[in-house]
Design an enzyme around this catalytic site. Structure first.
Site, mmCIF file in Angstrom:
data_model
loop_
_atom_site.group_PDB
_atom_site.id
_atom_site.type_symbol
_atom_site.label_atom_id
_atom_site.label_comp_id
_atom_site.label_asym_id
_atom_site.label_seq_id
_atom_site.Cartn_x
_atom_site.Cartn_y
_atom_site.Cartn_z
ATOM 1 N N HIS A 154 -10.165 -86.400 -29.099
ATOM 2 C CA HIS A 154 -9.977 -85.757 -30.505
ATOM 3 C C HIS A 154 -10.931 -84.535 -31.474
ATOM 4 C CE1 HIS A 154 -6.484 -87.473 -31.956
ATOM 5 N NE2 HIS A 154 -6.330 -88.343 -31.150
ATOM 6 N N HIS A 161 2.448 -87.594 -26.227
ATOM 7 C CA HIS A 161 2.031 -89.111 -27.046
ATOM 8 C C HIS A 161 2.799 -90.106 -27.878
ATOM 9 C CE1 HIS A 161 -2.422 -88.030 -26.077
ATOM 10 N NE2 HIS A 161 -2.125 -88.840 -25.023
ATOM 11 N N ASP A 198 2.813 -91.006 -30.349
ATOM 12 C CA ASP A 198 2.635 -91.010 -32.157
ATOM 13 C C ASP A 198 3.330 -89.676 -32.508
ATOM 14 O OD1 ASP A 198 0.761 -90.162 -30.803
ATOM 15 O OD2 ASP A 198 -0.819 -90.050 -31.959
ATOM 16 N N HIS A 199 4.205 -89.121 -31.066
ATOM 17 C CA HIS A 199 4.206 -87.530 -31.420
ATOM 18 C C HIS A 199 5.490 -87.226 -31.263
ATOM 19 C CE1 HIS A 199 0.698 -85.368 -33.513
ATOM 20 N NE2 HIS A 199 0.194 -86.973 -32.575
ATOM 21 N N ASP A 251 -5.413 -81.977 -37.001
ATOM 22 C CA ASP A 251 -5.908 -82.951 -36.803
ATOM 23 C C ASP A 251 -7.243 -84.004 -37.755
ATOM 24 O OD1 ASP A 251 -6.388 -85.259 -34.991
ATOM 25 O OD2 ASP A 251 -6.747 -84.018 -33.453
ATOM 26 N N HIS A 254 3.007 -82.537 -28.350
ATOM 27 C CA HIS A 254 2.726 -82.975 -27.421
ATOM 28 C C HIS A 254 3.029 -83.991 -26.957
ATOM 29 C CE1 HIS A 254 -0.191 -84.434 -29.638
ATOM 30 N NE2 HIS A 254 -0.386 -85.866 -29.162
#
Lengths: 557, 557
Positions: free
Chosen positions: A370, A76, A78-79, A197, A74
């Site tokens: 999350h 974001h 942090d990805h 996750d 996805h």
């Protein structure tokens, strides 16, 4: 890679283990590598002056010809945030959903990376694509950004399932539910390993639906009469959709403020991820001419970031928006750990300007993206993996997630809590730790990638605590006599006008040290310098209990 | 002070308004001043290198002969921590309960202040003492430290009631309940103004009793078989008592670790605030010889403070305690805002060593020491003040507290949210804002009190972000020719070995700037220096996107 290893499957996390951020996982079979995600992390408090942190990709560079594809879960940071750096070093096709690759494209444009050479492959779940020996199912999940997916990677050794960041929203804003059927189907077939996750593994129960926030926002919009300013995460497009919807229902118009918010809203509009009735979205100048009860401003700054739009409004530093007593400010976010004090300060400033501020501590205006414990257990029960690897979390999150896995019946010897760089080696029915590869943090400071290391950080730390004193002396090259100085210049130590006496003592102390060196016939500069440092440091510590950096500069002339 | 002001009563907060910490309030009638509390605050993030922050006491120094007494509500640092500094400037008798003054004494001893000259007056509530025109009732309240009190100050103008930090614990550990009868009695008589603790004004409902934590601790002790390590606040003596009690019931022995924990436990034992059966408390070396199931260690470090005992244990840096797989670590505290990341890191390290860690996110092992909304409303309803001044809180807490006061019927025009330094002037039936006195923050760095100001902090900030480059040139005093240099020394900028090329460019750029000055006959050093700064700064920003401090040093020889 030797031949006898070719029938083994390796999973090597290069980021995201024992940390929130810089997610990156290698899936390797023989000479074929798939990379999942390339995220960044924001710097820890002690990483002074550092802008972002990215994974050490030495392993990828060493094996660059084996990398067959980069799968993105996805959009974001942090990805995807490390992609501009990764793609400078390795060339591999990207696979992701439409919005995800749209955001990646925006990112690459900003960093002026020539995207023509990069193969971008939009995949619409549920779809299976073939890459070398792998077949990859793209599986829809819910998250705080649309178009998030997990993967089932079919390999000759078995199926590896990676959830990506996820929650299970039974009533998602866009109606697109997580593909529970696919996870169930995989579970029926038999999954070798699940990577799931762990961010919310400490939280009991279920994470609430994003729709709950929509209802809260609607309720607030119904009762408020003045201007409404809503701060949220730019990437939470479902949230933004719901704010637009509430504005429309209550006959208000909307302007979008803040660079990243404008950027994401434009991408989402272009790609069809936001549906907005005509004339609802306005330019800020135009909006400012409407009566207050017709106004909604959507803005960045939900984390109290010092340069963000909301913070500038709160500090009266925004050019076009001045906070006024009848404003309602809705902060639709929860503080990311480390930001608590920033956001509290922004809230205080808003209250001081007389605004009514609605934020998490006093109402339910945010839900997490999350999965909580019940969803995590449900995922484990659906997928029924032989081996389980909790990912995406600080160490305690991974531990809690492993406890959940044991609760649903996975034997503890089949659960692997691993560090970044650890190699997990799979056969059809076994998994073991098998050595490690280089992994770690690369610090990015301005244009410098990896040029700030421990020595520089240690210096910055000392400079930040007690400042620096520079001692300058010129010495005659023939006689060794002092011809000029010692002069002392200080920065960040003490305000000089208030401490002339101390500076005079300091000069005297340096002279003493130099005389002593002369008397003792010491002529090595390094010894003279360390004498100066030692004598002066002692004096300053006695007088101030501080330990500034002392930098003696001796010039021979 | 002119005569016609003598019949008015002033309340002047010098700290604690719009902030958590450095509590200090002036109550003044004519030429008589009572001071309530003298607290410190811990530095904000941007106060680099600062140890503590204390209130600006200019007003007290200017009026030192009027100060008749210093009343202390309780022994926490944010109420007593500035006393060593205040008592160097003003001399007034201290009034407080036994434990509070015991802790003050310990504090003054540490700072080597000669306490012989200080009059310490132990007051046991409920007691009324007379100081000048004032009569002061000491009223017992509950808090996260024993022996906390509020005050009712009877003045010729009316009664001023100050709660101090409080909660209403219906089942306190030592049986000493808050004196609700006294507050009710005051309410019946008629109170002019109430000053009340706003720390938890955002929290709904009631704050739980400290006894709840005792039960949780007992339940944990019953089931654990290995060693137990409990971290909590040193000053929470009721908590510590309950840990000792649980240890005793479960046939374990206890050692106390950590400087401040040892210090407070000793004071509490001396003064009778801890009741411990003989032989329960042991030396750590002695305890270490017992089997694991007999061991409890009480320690500091519940906030993850880098130098604390628990953090050192977690990092394998503690001399006598090594964390082992079967240990249970109980963190009986909640993170103070700003400490979230430190404590999370400690928890992660403990998990990595295999310990079982029990902390707030997953169980009720801590309760607050401050009243929640229902208690705050109860206090307002008991005291029924004419005027209400929320104190002890950041701005948003004061706002929320004012809303609670309106809810129970206090007219909004009778509620005053004031800043530090604001003068509130009372007659028997009025209250108004009447000017201000000097107030603010004084930064303490080592032995320096107030010698670090904005310029020094700004320098430290710049140094911490991008470091410093020092450019040294020696110039012939006659000809203006460069005789040595330019040499460039950097600290905290970039690791030099990796950037020799950049340094070479930098030297070249400095030479250019110097040549340009010579060609243009510029001889003022300030102009030459600013030319060097400008040229070099531009180069460095282009090459690195960083803005280090640039310090040109030109020597004439």
């Amino acid at each position: 890679m030797s031949k006898n290893e070719q029938d083994k499957l390796l999973i090597i996390p290069l980021g995201g283990m024992g940390e929130i951020g810089k997610n990156m996982t290698v899936i390797q079979y023989g000479k074929e590598i798939l990379l999942i995600d390339s995220g960044l992390m924001f710097p820890e408090e002690e990483m002074l002056g550092i802008d972002i942190v990215i994974p050490d990709i030495t392993y990828l560079i060493e094996n660059k010809e084996y990398i067959k594809g980069i799968l993105i879960t996805h959009g974001h940071e942090d990805h995807i945030g490390a992609l501009p750096y990764v793609l400078q070093q390795i060339n591999a096709p990207l696979y992701g959903t439409k919005l995800t690759l749209g955001l990646v494209e925006g990112k690459l444009k900003e960093t002026r990376l020539n995207k023509k050479n990069i193969s971008m492959n939009v995949v619409k779940p549920p779809t299976t694509i073939n890459i070398g020996s792998f077949a990859v199912d793209f599986i829809r999940v819910n998250h705080s950004i649309p178009d998030a997916v997990g993967f089932a990677i079919h390999t000759p050794v078995g199926i590896i399932c990676h959830t990506g960041d996820f929650k299970l929203d039974q009533t998602p804003v866009n109606g697109e539910k997580a593909d529970l059927h696919k996870f169930a189907e995989l579970g029926s077939k038999g999954v070798l390993a699940l990577l799931s996750d762990s961010t919310n593994a400490e939280r009991e129960g279920y994470t609430m639906s994003e729709k709950v926030v929509g209802h809260t926002i609607e309720d607030i919009f119904k009762t408020v009469t003045g201007r409404i300013i809503v701060a949220t995460f730019a990437s939470n497009i479902h949230r933004i959709q719901q704010i637009f919807d509430a504005a429309y229902k209550n006959d208000r118009k909307v302007a979008v403020v803040g660079r990243s918010m404008v950027n994401v809203v434009n991408i989402a509009l272009d790609l069809g991820y936001l549906t907005i009735p005509k004339s609802l979205l306005m330019d800020l100048d135009e909006l400012n001419r409407l009566p207050k009860e017709k106004v909604v401003i959507i803005t960045t700054g939900s984390q109290g970031e010092p340069m963000s739009a909301l913070t500038r409004m709160a500090m009266s530093e925004h050019k076009k928006v001045e906070i006024m007593p009848e404003d309602t400010v809705l902060i639709s976010a929860s503080p990311i750990p480390g930001n608590e004090k920033f956001i509290a300060r922004t809230i205080d400033h808003l209250f001081k300007k007389g605004a009514n501020v609605i934020y998490e501590a006093i109402s339910g205006v945010h839900v997490s993206g999350h999965a909580s414990q019940e969803e995590l257990k449900l995922m484990l029960n659906l997928v029924r993996p032989k081996f389980f690897i909790p990912v995406h979390g600080e160490y305690r999150h991974l531990v809690h997630h492993s406890h959940l896995a044991m609760e649903v019946g996975i034997p503890s010897e089949n659960i692997f809590i691993v560090e970044n760089g650890r190699i997990l080696e799979f056969t059809k029915d076994s998994c073991k730790m098998a050595g490690r590869v280089t992994a770690g943090k690369v610090l990015v400071d301005g244009l410098g990638v990896g040029d700030v290391g421990n020595i520089v950080l240690r210096d910055r730390k000392q400079l930040s605590q007690d400042g620096i004193l520079i001692v300058v002396v010129a010495i005659d090259k023939e006689t060794g006599e002092v011809v000029s100085g010692p002069d002392i210049i200080s920065r960040g130590f003490v305000y000089v006008r208030e401490s002339e006496e101390l500076m005079e003592q300091a000069r005297e102390k340096v002279k003493q040290a130099l005389r002593k060196c002369q008397e003792e016939n010491i002529s090595e500069w390094s010894t003279i310098k360390s004498q100066v440092r030692e004598h002066l440091g002692k004096l300053l510590f006695e007088q101030t209990r501080r330990r500034p950096m002392i930098l003696p500069i001796i010039m021979e002339v």
